[in-house]
Design a protein around this motif. Structure first.
Motif, PDB file in Angstrom:
ATOM      1  N   CYS A  42       0.829  -1.211   0.000  1.00  0.00           N
ATOM      2  CA  CYS A  42       0.000   0.000   0.000  1.00  0.00           C
ATOM      3  C   CYS A  42       0.861   1.258   0.000  1.00  0.00           C
ATOM      4  O   CYS A  42       0.522   2.260  -0.646  1.00  0.00           O
ATOM      5  N   ALA A  45       2.156   1.598  -3.529  1.00  0.00           N
ATOM      6  CA  ALA A  45       1.097   2.039  -4.440  1.00  0.00           C
ATOM      7  C   ALA A  45       0.728   3.493  -4.185  1.00  0.00           C
ATOM      8  O   ALA A  45       0.506   4.268  -5.126  1.00  0.00           O
ATOM      9  N   GLY A  46       0.662   3.870  -2.921  1.00  0.00           N
ATOM     10  CA  GLY A  46       0.275   5.240  -2.612  1.00  0.00           C
ATOM     11  C   GLY A  46       1.310   6.263  -3.027  1.00  0.00           C
ATOM     12  O   GLY A  46       0.964   7.357  -3.491  1.00  0.00           O
ATOM     13  N   THR A  47       2.590   5.928  -2.872  1.00  0.00           N
ATOM     14  CA  THR A  47       3.644   6.874  -3.246  1.00  0.00           C
ATOM     15  C   THR A  47       3.890   6.903  -4.747  1.00  0.00           C
ATOM     16  O   THR A  47       4.415   7.888  -5.271  1.00  0.00           O
ATOM     17  N   SER A  48       3.524   5.837  -5.445  1.00  0.00           N
ATOM     18  CA  SER A  48       3.742   5.806  -6.899  1.00  0.00           C
ATOM     19  C   SER A  48       2.518   6.250  -7.685  1.00  0.00           C
ATOM     20  O   SER A  48       2.556   6.284  -8.915  1.00  0.00           O
ATOM     21  N   GLY A  49       1.431   6.559  -6.983  1.00  0.00           N
ATOM     22  CA  GLY A  49       0.226   7.015  -7.660  1.00  0.00           C
ATOM     23  C   GLY A  49      -0.673   5.905  -8.145  1.00  0.00           C
ATOM     24  O   GLY A  49      -1.667   6.161  -8.818  1.00  0.00           O
ATOM     25  N   THR A  50      -0.357   4.652  -7.821  1.00  0.00           N
ATOM     26  CA  THR A  50      -1.186   3.513  -8.227  1.00  0.00           C
ATOM     27  C   THR A  50      -2.423   3.435  -7.344  1.00  0.00           C
ATOM     28  O   THR A  50      -2.345   3.647  -6.132  1.00  0.00           O
ATOM     29  N   THR A  51      -3.555   3.132  -7.929  1.00  0.00           N
ATOM     30  CA  THR A  51      -4.799   3.042  -7.173  1.00  0.00           C
ATOM     31  C   THR A  51      -5.184   1.578  -6.960  1.00  0.00           C
ATOM     32  O   THR A  51      -4.797   0.699  -7.718  1.00  0.00           O
ATOM     33  N   ASP A  55      -9.219   3.762  -5.753  1.00  0.00           N
ATOM     34  CA  ASP A  55      -8.819   4.707  -4.715  1.00  0.00           C
ATOM     35  C   ASP A  55      -7.335   4.559  -4.411  1.00  0.00           C
ATOM     36  O   ASP A  55      -6.776   3.465  -4.490  1.00  0.00           O
ATOM     37  N   GLN A  56      -6.714   5.659  -4.027  1.00  0.00           N
ATOM     38  CA  GLN A  56      -5.303   5.628  -3.668  1.00  0.00           C
ATOM     39  C   GLN A  56      -5.155   5.137  -2.227  1.00  0.00           C
ATOM     40  O   GLN A  56      -5.841   5.615  -1.331  1.00  0.00           O
ATOM     41  N   PRO A  57      -4.293   4.156  -1.965  1.00  0.00           N
ATOM     42  CA  PRO A  57      -4.136   3.623  -0.609  1.00  0.00           C
ATOM     43  C   PRO A  57      -3.678   4.698   0.371  1.00  0.00           C
ATOM     44  O   PRO A  57      -2.909   5.597   0.011  1.00  0.00           O
ATOM     45  N   ASN A 121     -12.640   3.056   0.837  1.00  0.00           N
ATOM     46  CA  ASN A 121     -11.320   2.813   0.292  1.00  0.00           C
ATOM     47  C   ASN A 121     -10.999   1.334   0.463  1.00  0.00           C
ATOM     48  O   ASN A 121     -10.961   0.832   1.593  1.00  0.00           O
TER      49      ASN A 121
END
Length: 346
Positions: A42, A45-51, A55-57, A121
């Motif tokens: 998470c 994913a959150g720092t790389s912009g992946t949802t 939703d963004q983690p 989320n």
């Protein structure tokens, strides 16, 4: 001098979870590995912009969950290796408390799945679930004991002897009644809306339109059209559960339970939902009360959402969070009393 009976080399499987630290600790250690992997995923994913699920983690929650998993894993590993001192048990309970914080809003996720458009989320809901699971496993590890000889009969108990059904102590009953009374304003607020009335500047018809706009489920909308609020039904079940924890019929099925009358109630049946509810509602309610206090003092800001004024938003918040906090504490108190009153006896 009478001869002391030798303890059996094995004990039944139903006793091993509560008595064998390796089983509970191994499960907690496995949980710690899984939560660490999920939390770090998470974070990535959150720092790389992946949802995840659109939703963004939540990166902050993920880092917190990873730290809790490390603490829980280290303490669980120590328990598996046979360390049962106060330091290890203290670390286990500390990790348990922090893990409870991780899963603080799981109940809200369940309500969203049952009656609304779903969880807010997906990644956060997964972390909430893992957090509450970790709290249970860590508590079980801390509570676990190696087989011990009973001081009364000189053996390791191999049969469960349930005590006679009993009421909770008077103080516990008073706390439970207080928790029920604290829930009454929340139930009243929800029923006013369900019956078409207006509370805190929002009418029942307007709330129904808001629910439709937010993608509420068909079950929720159908209940609302009948004048019934889904959360009121859950609150009624919660009150029923609280009564069961403090009354004798929570230990022996009463006459109105067809086919089960007179049989012993399994301890896990009321304790499992009670502990899940308490560990969710207490931090959620107390955290909300603290936040509302800061907003009332002007030390924090608050989004109005669908409320017309800040005062209306605060009113709804106080009614809900105070009810959740007090009921959750009452549920925790009643659960502890039930646990003590239903322990197997010699």
């Amino acid at each position: 001098m009478s001869e002391v009976k030798q303890a059996p080399t094995t004990i039944p499987w139903q006793h091993r979870w509560g008595r064998q630290p390796r089983i509970a600790g191994g499960a907690a250690l496995g949980w710690a590995v899984v939560q660490s992997i999920v939390a770090l995923a998470c974070v990535w994913a959150g720092t790389s912009g992946t949802t995840v699920g659109g939703d963004q983690p939540p990166v902050g929650l993920a880092w917190f969950a990873a730290g809790v998993a490390v603490l829980g894993g280290v303490s669980a590993a120590a328990a598996v290796r046979g360390h049962e001192g106060r330091t290890v048990r203290g670390l286990l309970w500390a990790a348990c408390a922090l893990s409870t914080v991780t899963g603080f809003s799981l109940l809200m996720d369940v309500v969203g799945l049952l009656f609304a458009h779903g969880v807010d989320n997906v990644a956060a809901a997964v972390l909430h679930t893992l957090g509450l699971l970790g709290a249970v496993l860590l508590a079980a590890t801390s509570h676990a004991r190696r087989p011990a000889i009973c001081a009364r009969c000189g053996t390791v108990h191999t049969a469960v002897v349930r005590p006679h059904p009993s009421h909770a102590p008077r103080r516990v009953r008073l706390v439970a009644y207080g928790g029920i009374l604290a829930f009454v304003p929340y139930i009243g607020m929800k029923m006013v809306w369900a019956l078409g009335g207006t509370f805190a500047g929002i009418s029942g018809a307007e709330l129904l339109r808001i629910s439709e706009r937010n993608g509420a489920s068909g079950v929720w909308l159908t209940l609302e059209s009948w004048g019934v609020d889904g959360t009121v039904l859950l609150a009624a079940l919660g009150i029923f559960l609280l009564f069961g924890l403090i009354r004798p019929w929570g230990q022996i099925f009463p006459r109105w339970t067809l086919g089960l009358s007179g049989r012993s109630v399994p301890r896990w049946l009321p304790l499992a939902p009670a502990l899940i509810g308490a560990t969710t509602l207490v931090p959620y309610g107390l955290g909300g009360v603290g936040y509302l206090a800061l907003v009332s003092m002007g030390a924090a800001s608050m989004r109005l959402g669908d409320s017309p004024t800040l005062q209306d938003a605060l009113l709804m918040g106080w009614v809900g969070h105070v009810g959740f906090a007090v009921y959750g504490l009452a549920l925790l108190t009643a659960s502890r009393s039930y646990w003590l009153r239903t322990r197997p006896v010699c």
